[in-house]
Design an enzyme around this catalytic site. Structure first.
Site, PDB file in Angstrom:
ATOM      1  CG  ASN A   1       9.197 -14.258  14.426  1.00 62.76           C
ATOM      2  OD1 ASN A   1       8.827 -13.204  13.660  1.00 62.76           O
ATOM      3  ND2 ASN A   1      10.670 -14.002  14.867  1.00 62.76           N
TER       4      ASN A   1
ATOM      5  CG  HIS B   1      11.288  -6.293  10.604  1.00 57.78           C
ATOM      6  ND1 HIS B   1      10.941  -6.644  11.907  1.00 57.78           N
ATOM      7  CD2 HIS B   1      10.818  -7.084   9.628  1.00 57.78           C
ATOM      8  CE1 HIS B   1      10.334  -8.034  11.695  1.00 57.78           C
ATOM      9  NE2 HIS B   1      10.415  -8.247  10.466  1.00 57.78           N
ATOM     10  CG  ASP B   2       6.602  -5.864   8.179  1.00 59.91           C
ATOM     11  OD1 ASP B   2       7.263  -6.530   9.286  1.00 59.91           O
ATOM     12  OD2 ASP B   2       5.723  -6.634   7.626  1.00 59.91           O
TER      13      ASP B   2
ATOM     14  N   GLY C   1      -3.419  -5.649  11.165  1.00 64.97           N
ATOM     15  CA  GLY C   1      -4.626  -5.973  10.487  1.00 64.97           C
ATOM     16  C   GLY C   1      -5.519  -6.986  11.232  1.00 64.97           C
TER      17      GLY C   1
ATOM     18  NE  ARG D   1      -1.097  -1.874   3.368  1.00 66.94           N
ATOM     19  CZ  ARG D   1      -1.619  -1.734   4.536  1.00 66.94           C
ATOM     20  NH1 ARG D   1      -2.905  -1.227   4.489  1.00 66.94           N
ATOM     21  NH2 ARG D   1      -1.052  -1.223   5.558  1.00 66.94           N
TER      22      ARG D   1
ATOM     23  N   GLY E   1      10.821  -8.989   6.997  1.00 67.11           N
ATOM     24  CA  GLY E   1      12.174  -9.370   7.337  1.00 67.11           C
ATOM     25  C   GLY E   1      12.709 -10.425   6.422  1.00 67.11           C
TER      26      GLY E   1
END
Length: 488
Positions: free
Chosen positions: A297, A237-238, A407, A14, A79
């Site tokens: 993670n 990194h998001d 999200g 986006r 990443g």
């Protein structure tokens, strides 16, 4: 001021405009494009040239709308993945996708040369076969001639910054995900890499988040009409960008950045690298403002995404909202899975993989779509509780609240399950945490926001948050005991 964030996830990218005015941030999605990996005979790749084309289109649209009002742009992505540049900065093929199976068995081979304990001591990073370290070792084992041509390694956001500016530079938060960076020394772990026979000369200098990389290349500025706006490295990194936008008011909380992956952790001032974090396979990744993210993670909504894809291939198209509604009506807590079991990394048929796991572990097998999705969501919530308990043990204190961003907060069922499974209130929002963090780090780089705390105050003023309280915790307690036995 207005800033442009490019936020690239595993399914889409986006272009989002952020306007900062009166200490409030407003977001406007100006362009969205798919991010679909491409499988060719040698493996699974990101279509990096198409992605850059789409990013230029996003910049063109932003410029057409706001002209010279844009002050800067910044790119964040997932990443571990990277591109290699050769002589004259030629891109040596499209970057591999982290779900490509060429790293199978590579991690175990690496341990024969450098013990697992030494790798963790050097990097503090969770062991996963997708890590950049094992991807680069796969290059050395399987394509040594091409690797010998490489002169620069750039992580995905750094590669896009190079396409925009012509400048080759690394960024701290994404470098820290590679398992090739030493957070104690603040440098690449060159000694370890040399033991593994990897070329350290290809690794770029590392800049902190908020660094101005440079201006747009003249040809990119002409193509898009953007002029000489600055390109900034955010928390590239998001998850680093998402955590920068966590609307916390104090230090004692756990965050869950929830999307395709769930990144579950806490913010600390120094990396926590010891026998306990090694045994739990926790990770220390770089954050914004001189912080580190001590986290785990956890496979996230990938489970549901892949179920939806599998059903769509059979001609059964259902929205995420429809799947959640079916899950809401299904019977609660009948079977659970370990979301991080290798069976769920990249199966050909996710619903069948979930059913097979339940069958093999002696549990009732979910049959309907609602039962399968509910099993996935409840299992995620239970895994979040497991991480919460381990973090509290590591830190020696209680984490009384959970902030869920990203999200995944759109899935109210997952938020509710998480509150009930953990017995903690869950504060959900903002949905667009990654874009908000990206934009606010740009504002910090341009001097409009003074600190990370100030940025978080802006988030609290700017976005609606929803709190979920725990319900029927006794039922969840019983299932958690079964979940722990499942983990072994």
């Amino acid at each position: 001021m207005r800033y442009l964030a490019f936020d690239l996830g595993a399914e889409s990218g986006r272009a989002i405009i952020g306007t900062l005015e009166d200490a409030r941030l407003t977001l406007e999605e100006i362009y969205r494009f798919p991010n679909e990996p491409v499988r060719i005979p040698d493996g699974l790749h990101w279509d990096v040239l198409r992605l850059f084309h789409e990013m230029k289109e996003g910049l063109r649209r932003a410029t057409a709308r706001y002209g010279t009002g844009l002050k800067s742009l910044a790119v964040d992505t997932w990443g571990v993945d990277f591109g290699l540049l050769g002589e004259k900065d030629v891109l040596l093929g499209n970057p591999y996708h982290y779900r490509d199976d060429r790293t199978r068995g590579v991690m175990e081979e690496a341990f024969k040369v450098v013990p697992r304990e030494e790798i963790f001591s050097q990097t503090g990073i969770q062991f996963m076969p997708i890590n950049s370290l094992y991807q680069l070792l796969a290059w050395r084992q399987q394509q040594p001639a091409m690797l010998s041509q490489a002169q620069t390694l750039l992580m995905m956001p750094d590669l896009f910054n190079f396409f925009f500016t012509g400048i080759k530079a690394g960024e701290f938060t994404n470098a820290s995900t590679t398992q090739m960076y030493n957070p104690r020394t603040g440098t690449w772990a060159t000694g370890m890499l040399e033991k593994l026979g990897l070329p350290v000369a290809i690794l770029p200098a590392i800049n902190p988040p908020g660094t101005i990389v440079g201006p747009l290349l003249p040809r990119v500025a002409r193509e898009t009409g953007a002029g000489e706006i600055a390109v900034i490295a955010p928390g590239s990194h998001d998850t680093a960008s998402a955590v920068a936008a966590v609307p916390a008011t104090g230090p004692d909380y756990m965050y869950i950045s929830c999307g395709t992956w769930s990144l579950v952790g806490v913010e600390v001032r120094e990396p926590v690298i010891n026998e306990q974090t090694l045994s739990l396979n926790f990770t220390n990744e770089g954050g914004v403002g001189g912080t580190f993210r001590l986290l785990k993670n956890v496979t996230g909504l990938w489970l549901v995404q892949e179920c939806r894809r599998a059903w769509a291939r059979r001609g059964e198209e259902l929205s995420y909202g429809e799947l959640t509604a079916l899950a809401r009506e299904a019977s609660p807590l009948t079977a659970v899975i370990d979301p991080d079991h290798p069976a769920f990394l990249n199966p050909e048929d996710m619903p069948a993989a979930i059913q097979a796991y339940c069958r093999e572990t002696g549990q009732p097998v979910p049959q309907t779509k609602g039962e399968i999705v509910r099993c996935a969501l409840e299992s995620l919530a239970l895994k979040y509780r497991w991480v919460l308990e381990k973090l509290e043990g590591i830190l020696g204190k209680e984490l009384p609240v959970i902030h869920m961003v990203g999200g995944g907060t759109r899935n109210e069922l997952l938020c509710r399950f998480t509150a009930s499974a953990t017995g903690r209130p869950v504060v959900a929002g903002p949905v667009e945490a990654t874009a908000a963090g990206n934009l606010l780090v740009q504002a910090m780089a341009m001097g409009e926001v003074g600190s990370l705390n100030e940025a978080r105050k802006i988030v609290r003023r700017s976005f609606a948050l929803k709190t979920y309280e725990a319900e029927k915790t006794d039922v969840w307690e019983e299932k958690y005991e079964a979940f722990i036995r499942l983990l072994g």
